[in-house]
Design an enzyme around this catalytic site. Structure first.
Site, mmCIF file in Angstrom:
data_model
loop_
_atom_site.group_PDB
_atom_site.id
_atom_site.type_symbol
_atom_site.label_atom_id
_atom_site.label_comp_id
_atom_site.label_asym_id
_atom_site.label_seq_id
_atom_site.Cartn_x
_atom_site.Cartn_y
_atom_site.Cartn_z
ATOM 1 N N SER A 96 -49.103 52.000 -4.196
ATOM 2 C CA SER A 96 -48.101 51.111 -3.593
ATOM 3 C C SER A 96 -48.696 49.765 -3.223
ATOM 4 O O SER A 96 -49.903 49.538 -3.385
ATOM 5 C CB SER A 96 -47.448 51.779 -2.369
ATOM 6 O OG SER A 96 -48.236 51.603 -1.221
ATOM 7 N N SER B 226 -58.705 41.512 5.981
ATOM 8 C CA SER B 226 -57.425 41.128 6.583
ATOM 9 C C SER B 226 -57.686 39.855 7.391
ATOM 10 O O SER B 226 -58.837 39.553 7.707
ATOM 11 C CB SER B 226 -56.976 42.243 7.536
ATOM 12 O OG SER B 226 -55.988 41.790 8.425
ATOM 13 N N TYR C 209 -58.581 48.892 13.633
ATOM 14 C CA TYR C 209 -58.265 48.294 12.317
ATOM 15 C C TYR C 209 -59.052 46.996 12.138
ATOM 16 O O TYR C 209 -59.698 46.788 11.107
ATOM 17 C CB TYR C 209 -56.760 48.040 12.255
ATOM 18 C CG TYR C 209 -56.281 47.423 10.959
ATOM 19 C CD1 TYR C 209 -56.258 48.166 9.783
ATOM 20 C CD2 TYR C 209 -55.847 46.097 10.918
ATOM 21 C CE1 TYR C 209 -55.809 47.594 8.592
ATOM 22 C CE2 TYR C 209 -55.400 45.524 9.737
ATOM 23 C CZ TYR C 209 -55.385 46.281 8.576
ATOM 24 O OH TYR C 209 -54.947 45.703 7.401
ATOM 25 N N LYS D 156 -62.168 46.163 9.445
ATOM 26 C CA LYS D 156 -62.113 45.047 8.493
ATOM 27 C C LYS D 156 -63.281 44.075 8.734
ATOM 28 O O LYS D 156 -63.836 43.526 7.782
ATOM 29 C CB LYS D 156 -60.767 44.318 8.576
ATOM 30 C CG LYS D 156 -59.551 45.204 8.225
ATOM 31 C CD LYS D 156 -59.632 45.780 6.816
ATOM 32 C CE LYS D 156 -58.325 46.429 6.388
ATOM 33 N NZ LYS D 156 -58.381 46.978 5.015
ATOM 34 N N THR E 172 -45.346 45.036 2.391
ATOM 35 C CA THR E 172 -45.742 46.349 1.859
ATOM 36 C C THR E 172 -45.414 47.407 2.924
ATOM 37 O O THR E 172 -44.880 47.090 3.980
ATOM 38 C CB THR E 172 -47.261 46.402 1.584
ATOM 39 O OG1 THR E 172 -47.942 46.374 2.837
ATOM 40 C CG2 THR E 172 -47.735 45.259 0.714
HETATM 41 N N1 LIG Z 1 -49.643 44.135 3.951
HETATM 42 C C1 LIG Z 1 -50.301 43.348 4.775
HETATM 43 O O1 LIG Z 1 -49.678 42.517 5.465
HETATM 44 C C2 LIG Z 1 -51.800 43.438 4.867
HETATM 45 C C3 LIG Z 1 -52.461 42.475 5.617
HETATM 46 C C4 LIG Z 1 -53.841 42.532 5.705
HETATM 47 C C5 LIG Z 1 -54.554 43.514 5.037
HETATM 48 N N2 LIG Z 1 -53.887 44.454 4.315
HETATM 49 C C6 LIG Z 1 -54.708 45.477 3.619
HETATM 50 O O2 LIG Z 1 -54.324 45.537 2.262
HETATM 51 C C7 LIG Z 1 -54.658 46.824 1.721
HETATM 52 C C8 LIG Z 1 -53.484 47.317 0.895
HETATM 53 O O3 LIG Z 1 -52.412 47.632 1.771
HETATM 54 P P1 LIG Z 1 -50.887 47.305 1.420
HETATM 55 O O4 LIG Z 1 -50.476 46.231 2.322
HETATM 56 O O5 LIG Z 1 -50.701 47.166 -0.038
HETATM 57 O O6 LIG Z 1 -50.172 48.620 2.001
HETATM 58 P P2 LIG Z 1 -49.676 49.965 1.338
HETATM 59 O O7 LIG Z 1 -48.539 49.691 0.426
HETATM 60 O O8 LIG Z 1 -49.445 50.913 2.473
HETATM 61 O O9 LIG Z 1 -50.912 50.449 0.462
HETATM 62 C C9 LIG Z 1 -51.995 51.161 1.003
HETATM 63 C C10 LIG Z 1 -52.255 52.357 0.115
HETATM 64 O O10 LIG Z 1 -53.406 53.057 0.611
HETATM 65 C C11 LIG Z 1 -53.133 54.440 0.506
HETATM 66 N N3 LIG Z 1 -53.927 55.226 1.433
HETATM 67 C C12 LIG Z 1 -53.836 55.303 2.792
HETATM 68 N N4 LIG Z 1 -54.704 56.198 3.263
HETATM 69 C C13 LIG Z 1 -55.359 56.704 2.205
HETATM 70 C C14 LIG Z 1 -56.376 57.688 2.040
HETATM 71 N N5 LIG Z 1 -56.882 58.364 3.090
HETATM 72 N N6 LIG Z 1 -56.832 57.956 0.796
HETATM 73 C C15 LIG Z 1 -56.308 57.328 -0.281
HETATM 74 N N7 LIG Z 1 -55.341 56.404 -0.209
HETATM 75 C C16 LIG Z 1 -54.868 56.100 1.022
HETATM 76 C C17 LIG Z 1 -51.660 54.535 0.872
HETATM 77 O O11 LIG Z 1 -51.146 55.781 0.462
HETATM 78 P P3 LIG Z 1 -49.846 56.382 1.213
HETATM 79 O O12 LIG Z 1 -48.691 55.658 0.608
HETATM 80 O O13 LIG Z 1 -49.895 57.826 0.868
HETATM 81 O O14 LIG Z 1 -50.015 56.102 2.688
HETATM 82 C C18 LIG Z 1 -51.086 53.350 0.116
HETATM 83 O O15 LIG Z 1 -50.737 53.702 -1.213
HETATM 84 C C19 LIG Z 1 -55.017 47.698 2.930
HETATM 85 O O16 LIG Z 1 -56.419 47.859 2.990
HETATM 86 C C20 LIG Z 1 -54.529 46.891 4.118
HETATM 87 O O17 LIG Z 1 -55.294 47.142 5.278
HETATM 88 C C21 LIG Z 1 -52.537 44.442 4.219
#
Ligand SMILES: NC(=O)c1ccc[n+]([C@@H]2O[C@H](COP(=O)([O-])OP(=O)(O)OC[C@H]3O[C@@H](n4cnc5c(N)ncnc54)[C@H](OP(=O)(O)O)[C@@H]3O)[C@@H](O)[C@H]2O)c1
Length: 264
Positions: free
Chosen positions: A15, A141, A154, A158, A189
């Site tokens: 995702s 992040s 968190y 990071k 997301t």
């Molecule tokens: N979106 C933002 O605003 C934002 C901002 C700063 C940083 N980030 C970082 O960007 C990265 C990607 O996140 P995203 O925003 O794309 O969110 P996301 O759609 O929730 O994607 C994160 C993915 O990581 C998977 N995951 C969580 N725990 C896991 C585990 N123990 N083992 C394997 N997979 C696991 C989740 O699976 P499930 O669906 O099963 O939970 C999900 O598919 C993350 O590291 C997040 O901290 C995001």
């Protein structure tokens, strides 16, 4: 850096940004190895990759399971895959105050966002060096650059990414290892939905920050371009990225704002 004909291993590919970047790379006749704990989501991503004419291998992974991370990497490399890029997105966020967060929650967040990421990196790095080089991307992040309410563990996980990957780069750039640290701001997301609260339960809400952020598709384009240019830091967001300048050049203003920021 050219994507065509190379193999890229992407975590968090079921995702959000991991999925969107997998699809962006799939436009370039590459091979993808995609991992996540969500098998159904991986199968959906895989079918879209195939439709774009790239090839794909699914490797489900739980980033809290260190031994299976090493075992999976041994299997993938043993099967003759030549991994050029390892781009890690799997992560979980947090919605709880320091004073009310049990230490088990802090450990879980560090396990997924830091120890899982470095375990997979350690499992793949010697293979990359042996192949004459490669590219690592780890997702930090905005709050990997400064503290933020309700995100203590968190933010710490990071921050740790920066220290680890900058050190890794210093040791390994002579082997043609490239490192990009991704710094997303607000991206639409599921990250806030699956963030854990003080009870370790899912927060379950799409917070305003994410709802008003850039799309995962736009984030993937920014990341793709930064990786192509082998940028050491890739900023991914909109106006909120201004906070990086405020923290660096106007620290007093940052401290003033940090105590007043609406946390969610
Ligand atoms: N979106 C933002 O605003 C934002 C901002 C700063 C940083 N980030 C970082 O960007 C990265 C990607 O996140 P995203 O925003 O794309 O969110 P996301 O759609 O929730 O994607 C994160 C993915 O990581 C998977 N995951 C969580 N725990 C896991 C585990 N123990 N083992 C394997 N997979 C696991 C989740 O699976 P499930 O669906 O099963 O939970 C999900 O598919 C993350 O590291 C997040 O901290 C995001």
């Amino acid at each position: 850096m050219d994507f065509a004909g190379k193999t890229f291993w992407i975590t968090g590919a079921a995702s959000g940004m991991g999925r969107a970047l997998s699809l962006e790379i799939a436009d370039n006749q590459a091979r993808l190895i995609i991992s996540d704990r969500d098998l159904k989501g991986l199968q959906q991503t895989a079918s879209e990759i195939l439709a774009k004419g790239s090839s794909v291998r699914i490797e489900p992974l739980d980033m809290t399971d260190t031994s299976s991370i090493f075992e999976t990497a041994r299997k993938v490399i043993g099967d003759g895959e030549t991994i050029y890029g390892l781009y890690q997105f799997a992560g979980i966020s947090q919605r709880s105050l320091v004073a009310e967060t049990p230490i088990e929650n802090d450990r879980l967040i560090m396990e997924v966002n830091f120890f899982g990421v470095i375990a997979l990196t350690k499992a793949v790095l010697p293979h990359m060096i042996q192949n004459g080089g490669g590219q690592l991307a780890a997702t930090s992040s905005l709050v990997g650059k400064f503290g933020f309410p309700y995100r203590s563990a968190y933010s710490a996980s990071k921050h740790a990414i920066h220290g680890f990957f900058e050190s890794l780069l210093a040791e390994n750039s002579k082997y043609q290892i490239k490192v990009s640290i991704l710094i997303p701001g607000r991206v639409q997301t599921n990250i806030s939905r699956f963030a854990i609260d003080k009870q370790g339960k899912e927060h379950g809400i799409l917070d305003d920050g994410q709802a008003n952020g850039i799309t995962a598709g736009k984030a993937a384009k920014l990341i793709f371009s930064g990786l192509k240019q082998e940028k050491k830091e890739i900023w991914v967001g909109g106006n909120e990225m201004l906070m990086l300048h405020i923290r660096r050049f106007l620290p007093t203003l940052y401290y003033y704002m940090a105590t007043r920021i609406k946390p969610m």
